[in-house]
Design a protein around this motif. Structure first.
Motif, PDB file in Angstrom:
ATOM      1  N   TYR A  42       0.850  -1.192   0.000  1.00 31.23           N
ATOM      2  CA  TYR A  42       0.000   0.000   0.000  1.00 31.23           C
ATOM      3  C   TYR A  42       0.885   1.240   0.000  1.00 31.23           C
ATOM      4  O   TYR A  42       1.894   1.287   0.702  1.00 31.23           O
ATOM      5  N   ILE A  83       1.625   4.748   1.188  1.00 27.84           N
ATOM      6  CA  ILE A  83       1.266   5.644   2.291  1.00 27.84           C
ATOM      7  C   ILE A  83       2.434   6.571   2.604  1.00 27.84           C
ATOM      8  O   ILE A  83       3.579   6.310   2.218  1.00 27.84           O
ATOM      9  N   ASP A 143      -3.002   9.739   9.856  1.00 25.35           N
ATOM     10  CA  ASP A 143      -4.212   9.239   9.212  1.00 25.35           C
ATOM     11  C   ASP A 143      -3.905   8.168   8.169  1.00 25.35           C
ATOM     12  O   ASP A 143      -4.678   7.220   7.985  1.00 25.35           O
ATOM     13  N   GLN A 144      -2.733   8.278   7.527  1.00 26.18           N
ATOM     14  CA  GLN A 144      -2.366   7.276   6.529  1.00 26.18           C
ATOM     15  C   GLN A 144      -1.869   5.989   7.186  1.00 26.18           C
ATOM     16  O   GLN A 144      -2.042   4.894   6.642  1.00 26.18           O
ATOM     17  N   GLU A 162      -3.156   4.963   9.977  1.00 24.10           N
ATOM     18  CA  GLU A 162      -4.435   4.364  10.373  1.00 24.10           C
ATOM     19  C   GLU A 162      -5.047   3.610   9.193  1.00 24.10           C
ATOM     20  O   GLU A 162      -5.597   2.510   9.353  1.00 24.10           O
ATOM     21  N   ARG A 163      -4.931   4.213   8.003  1.00 26.28           N
ATOM     22  CA  ARG A 163      -5.451   3.554   6.801  1.00 26.28           C
ATOM     23  C   ARG A 163      -4.709   2.251   6.520  1.00 26.28           C
ATOM     24  O   ARG A 163      -5.296   1.260   6.086  1.00 26.28           O
ATOM     25  N   GLU A 178      -6.093  -0.408   8.956  1.00 19.99           N
ATOM     26  CA  GLU A 178      -7.421  -0.865   8.547  1.00 19.99           C
ATOM     27  C   GLU A 178      -7.347  -1.716   7.286  1.00 19.99           C
ATOM     28  O   GLU A 178      -8.049  -2.742   7.176  1.00 19.99           O
ATOM     29  N   SER A 179      -6.489  -1.328   6.340  1.00 17.62           N
ATOM     30  CA  SER A 179      -6.326  -2.104   5.103  1.00 17.62           C
ATOM     31  C   SER A 179      -5.712  -3.466   5.393  1.00 17.62           C
ATOM     32  O   SER A 179      -6.089  -4.472   4.777  1.00 17.62           O
ATOM     33  N   GLU A 239      -8.307  -5.726   6.891  1.00 15.93           N
ATOM     34  CA  GLU A 239      -9.227  -6.142   5.837  1.00 15.93           C
ATOM     35  C   GLU A 239      -8.595  -7.217   4.949  1.00 15.93           C
ATOM     36  O   GLU A 239      -9.264  -8.167   4.534  1.00 15.93           O
ATOM     37  N   THR A 275      -0.098   5.428  15.880  1.00 14.94           N
ATOM     38  CA  THR A 275      -0.206   4.068  15.353  1.00 14.94           C
ATOM     39  C   THR A 275      -0.363   3.054  16.478  1.00 14.94           C
ATOM     40  O   THR A 275      -1.212   2.161  16.415  1.00 14.94           O
ATOM     41  N   ARG A 328      -3.820   3.404  18.023  1.00  9.71           N
ATOM     42  CA  ARG A 328      -4.861   2.869  17.139  1.00  9.71           C
ATOM     43  C   ARG A 328      -4.850   1.346  17.126  1.00  9.71           C
ATOM     44  O   ARG A 328      -5.904   0.700  17.156  1.00  9.71           O
TER      45      ARG A 328
END
Length: 249
Positions: free
Chosen positions: A51, A53, A59-60, A62-63, A66-67, A70, A112, A115
């Motif tokens: 990914y 980032i 915020d990235q 965190e993304r 989450e990715s 998933e 990070t 989170r």
């Protein structure tokens, strides 16, 4: 040493450490998600998902978390390997540079960790790669060391605060210019397989800490050595700037 089906997230896979560590993880059968500013530089692999980032932006990161959840369904190990290194820039009064440095080395990693522990209830292992330079005041590394020291303090405090629900491991590298990425990668891999609160890149680091503890006057000579090195670096920089100016003219 097998990590078959172990689900691991690694930040900054294209860094010098990442380039050494990632093949080791994949060779052991781990399923890896990498977050990186230049994912195209990382070779493809069936067990690898990449990914794009910016690790300096909370915020990235965190993304990325989450990715990864998933993609992998869960995260077994999260390796914090993103940082910005500065040297001989302590006297610069660039506010934007200072903000970027602390976002990369302090705020983003702290966010990070927060989170991760809020999203994952139990069983997570977080590995943080730090530098031995933060242990001692070091001329030339003031900005870098202060940003990493702030994270060190949070790390030690938060690790005790959340108890035994999570595993926290710190791998302490030699100073940036002396660290060997391959050797450091092996230490990180050992921490993945055999979690330990603290692991050093090189055995000499423990010896140095012992010497400084019982012979504190050695700090004086260490400081002198780094002051001399800093002066030499500044002379080289001034000479290079003058040479470039001469070429431009």
């Amino acid at each position: 040493m097998k990590l078959s089906s172990k689900k691991i997230v690694l930040s900054s896979g294209s860094s010098s450490l990442g380039k050494e560590l990632l093949p080791m993880l994949l060779a052991e059968g781990a399923l890896v998600v990498v977050g990186d500013s230049n994912p195209e530089e990382i070779p493809n692999h069936p067990n690898l998902q990449k990914y794009k980032i910016d690790a300096s932006k909370p915020d990235q990161m965190e993304r990325l978390i989450e990715s990864a959840i998933e993609t992998l369904d869960k995260i077994d190990v999260f390796i914090l390997n993103s940082e910005q290194i500065t040297y001989a820039e302590d006297e610069n009064d660039d506010w934007n540079q200072l903000k970027t440095l602390f976002h990369s080395n302090t705020l983003s990693p702290i966010r990070t960790v927060q989170r991760l522990t809020n999203l994952i209830s139990v069983g997570l292992h977080i590995i943080f790669v730090s530098s031995d330079i933060t242990k001692y005041p070091t001329p030339g590394f003031g900005l870098y060391g202060s940003s990493k020291s702030a994270l060190d303090y949070f790390w030690d405090s938060y690790r005790k605060q959340v108890g035994r629900e999570f595993r926290f491991s710190r791998v302490i590298a030699l100073e940036p210019k002396q660290s060997d990425p391959k050797r450091l990668a092996k230490s990180v891999l050992c921490s993945v397989v055999r979690p330990k609160n603290k692991r050093f890149e090189h055995f000499s680091q423990r010896g140095n800490r012992f010497l400084f503890k019982f012979f504190p006057f050695l700090y004086f000579f260490r400081t002198l050595a780094y002051c001399f090195r800093l002066k030499q670096e500044k002379k080289k920089k001034i000479s290079l700037d003058e040479t470039n100016l001469f070429i431009e003219n």
